[in-house]
Scaffold this active site. Structure first.
Site, PDB file in Angstrom:
ATOM      1  NE  ARG A  56     -44.418 -36.617  -1.747  1.00 14.84           N
ATOM      2  CZ  ARG A  56     -43.248 -36.991  -1.250  1.00 14.84           C
ATOM      3  NH1 ARG A  56     -42.182 -36.189  -1.351  1.00 14.84           N
ATOM      4  NH2 ARG A  56     -43.103 -38.163  -0.647  1.00 14.84           N
ATOM      5  CE  LYS A 198     -48.546 -34.851   1.155  1.00 16.53           C
ATOM      6  NZ  LYS A 198     -49.242 -34.993   2.468  1.00 16.53           N
ATOM      7  CG  HIS A 217     -48.600 -36.882   6.809  1.00 15.56           C
ATOM      8  ND1 HIS A 217     -47.921 -37.919   6.215  1.00 15.56           N
ATOM      9  CD2 HIS A 217     -49.536 -36.504   5.908  1.00 15.56           C
ATOM     10  CE1 HIS A 217     -48.411 -38.151   5.009  1.00 15.56           C
ATOM     11  NE2 HIS A 217     -49.391 -37.302   4.802  1.00 15.56           N
ATOM     12  CB  SER A 235     -49.177 -44.817   1.080  1.00 14.68           C
ATOM     13  OG  SER A 235     -49.955 -45.275   0.006  1.00 14.68           O
ATOM     14  CE  LYS A 239     -52.709 -40.848   6.385  1.00 11.69           C
ATOM     15  NZ  LYS A 239     -53.164 -39.674   5.635  1.00 11.69           N
ATOM     16  CB  THR A 240     -58.183 -42.239   3.419  1.00 15.47           C
ATOM     17  OG1 THR A 240     -57.042 -41.390   3.256  1.00 15.47           O
ATOM     18  CG2 THR A 240     -59.394 -41.556   2.809  1.00 15.47           C
ATOM     19  CG  ASP A 254     -52.702 -35.962   3.790  1.00 17.42           C
ATOM     20  OD1 ASP A 254     -52.365 -37.107   4.138  1.00 17.42           O
ATOM     21  OD2 ASP A 254     -51.983 -35.234   3.097  1.00 17.42           O
ATOM     22  NE  ARG A 319     -52.185 -39.515  -4.453  1.00 19.82           N
ATOM     23  CZ  ARG A 319     -51.938 -39.571  -3.154  1.00 19.82           C
ATOM     24  NH1 ARG A 319     -52.847 -39.124  -2.294  1.00 19.82           N
ATOM     25  NH2 ARG A 319     -50.812 -40.082  -2.695  1.00 19.82           N
TER      26      ARG A 319
END
Length: 528
Positions: A56, A198, A217, A235, A239-240, A254, A319
């Site tokens: 980003r 986003k 989030h 990150s 989390k994932t 997410d 990604r």
């Protein structure tokens, strides 16, 4: 949500002979490869490179300062103001630029799995692979819904249009501009597809709280008994990985909303990091990469077309974007009841936070506003020792409203639904990064499972003297000297000094929240 009248410029663009609307996955794959935008991998995924922008561009993101919304926005380094005149002029240029293209691709869909509050969106793309990305990441309509679709918001994306800062009033050649009044997101000068995802999340973070819905989030899953868990974390915190559990169904990985009826996924897909991806470590993500998946910046062998997920030459931010139903163990539609458990994940490279601790409501609001984790040496150029990272609400780049709006909503919902909140350190123990060891994933999973199953709700705890956290005295299968981080350090004085240092960093960061209630700052903050 109510659809809006579109501009004459957009009407003209969408009426053009070059518009390719609602193409199938196969058609978009064909277009992306035949136009030279991407190549096909051995698994049938589309691999595209995003050029010099592999992430980003937050300094190039702007919100139009408009009378209808300017009093609500938390203006600053995240939400940068720009005038309507600048937006309108650039918008006209971009639309005219796209009119001249041989083909333009349009996707119609939704954001928000809760049909009562979902946002109808239209995505207008210069690139076919960007449109495939939108198809994968947003919620896909039925044929009937597509036929009757009226967009609430439209993304107009022209990656090969480069702004002239001196003429167009931008920061650089790249721009991501949001007009809440005109319901337009304008993107140009960057090929990084994540800007679309986003930007819509930012819109939902603006709209949902005004309907009494907390936008978050986080990832979310649900057990066989209907017990819902939320996982917040920046990150690298896991989390994932931790939300992907063979014994629980994934709601989403997410972005979520929490309404009066429960939790819902904002998206229709997943945007997973693939650096060092393997079938052994993350089988759910690995097996989700198949025909129609979009791979960004992944190195692929020119002859075999086999992806090399370990190659970080282009970027560490490689990604995969795929529909959520590429994951087997999911809930469809992506909705569930109110959370029973909230997990805040942090990767503490200072090695002083407990591997798991139970939070009071005030502590939960404090740590939610803090959003702490660590950068570690080697992750970014110039990082030679652990550095604290504080990202408000675990997602500060995407919050248009003041952070306290989201924190107060979270606190109210914790009270209303009697939610148990835990802080889990997936980082280091026994010393700082380079001296201590990273927490074993098996231990973290066991602790998270215990928290979700409720076995930690009434165990005996000891209070951490630096952060005031309630640490379990004992847990099945977890070494006793691991639970209290001070016990894991050989040099106790060194631990005390490092803990005081981190506590001071928390206090210093929290000074920016001047309007937070005294309860949070007195009952939720570190003790030293």
């Amino acid at each position: 949500m109510n659809s809006v009248e579109i501009s004459n410029e957009l009407k003209t663009l969408l009426a053009g002979d070059n518009i390719k609307e609602q193409l199938s996955v196969a058609e978009l794959v064909e277009k992306a490869t035949s136009r030279g935008e991407a190549i096909l991998t051995v698994d049938g995924a589309v691999r595209a490179n995003t050029g010099k922008y592999t992430g980003r561009s937050p300094k190039d993101k702007f919100m139009v300062e408009e009378d209808s919304s300017k009093e609500n926005i938390d203006w600053g380094s995240v939400n940068r103001p720009i005038s309507s005149e600048v937006f309108d002029a650039l918008y006209t240029k971009v639309v005219n630029y796209l009119k001249e293209k041989e083909e333009i691709f349009v996707f119609k869909g939704f954001a928000g799995a809760d049909e009562a509050t979902r946002l109808s969106i239209r995505v207008v793309n210069e690139y076919a692979w960007h449109n495939l990305f939108a198809h994968n990441l947003f919620i896909r309509p039925t044929d009937e819904e597509a036929a009757n679709h009226m967009a609430d918001f439209t993304i107009v994306s022209a990656p090969t249009f480069h702004a002239d800062p001196e003429v167009d009033g931008t920061q650089s050649e790249t721009f991501i501009m949001v007009s809440l009044e005109k319901k337009i997101i304008l993107i140009g000068g960057t090929e990084y597809a994540g800007e679309m995802k986003k930007s819509i999340f930012g819109i939902m973070n603006y709209l949902l709280p005004q309907q009494g819905i907390l936008s978050m989030h986080c990832s979310a899953n649900v057990g066989e008994k209907g017990d819902t868990a939320l996982f917040f974390g920046l990150s690298g915190t896991g989390k994932t990985t931790l939300s992907a559990d063979a014994n629980r169904k994934l709601i989403g990985d997410d972005e979520h909303g929490w309404s009066d009826t429960g939790v819902f996924n904002i998206e229709g897909g997943c945007y997973a990091k693939t650096i060092n991806l393997s079938a052994e470590k993350e089988p759910e993500i690995y097996n989700a990469i198949r025909f129609g998946t979009v791979l960004e910046n992944v190195v692929v062998d020119e002859d075999t077309r086999i992806p090399d997920y370990d190659d970080e030459t282009p970027t560490q931010n490689t990604r995969a974007a795929y529909p959520i139903d590429n994951i087997d163990n999911i809930v469809l539609p992506s909705v569930a009841g109110h959370p029973n458990t909230i997990i805040f994940l942090t990767a503490d490279a200072f090695g002083v936070l407990p591997p798991i601790s139970k939070l009071t409501k005030e502590q939960a609001m404090y740590h939610f506003l803090s959003g702490f984790t660590s950068k570690t040496p080697g992750t970014e150029r110039g990082v030679v020792e652990p550095e604290p990272v504080f990202s408000t609400c675990f997602g500060s780049p995407f919050l248009p409203l003041p952070a306290t709006v989201y924190a107060e909503m979270l606190g109210n919902k914790i009270d209303e639904h009697n939610v148990n909140v835990f802080l889990v350190n997936t980082g280091w123990t026994g010393g700082v990064f380079g001296t201590g060891k990273r927490m074993k994933l098996s231990y973290t999973r066991a602790m998270v499972n215990a928290a979700i199953e409720g076995t930690l709700n009434n165990v005996e705890t000891v209070q951490d003297p630096f952060f005031g956290l309630a640490i379990p005295k004992a847990m099945d299968g977890i070494p006793a000297d691991l639970l209290n981080p001070r016990d894991a350090w050989a040099d106790k004085d060194a631990y005390d000094a490092k803990a005081k240092q981190l506590a001071g960093m928390f206090h210093e960061n929290f000074k920016k929240f001047a309007k937070v209630s005294d309860d949070i700052t007195t009952k939720g903050a570190p003790l030293v």
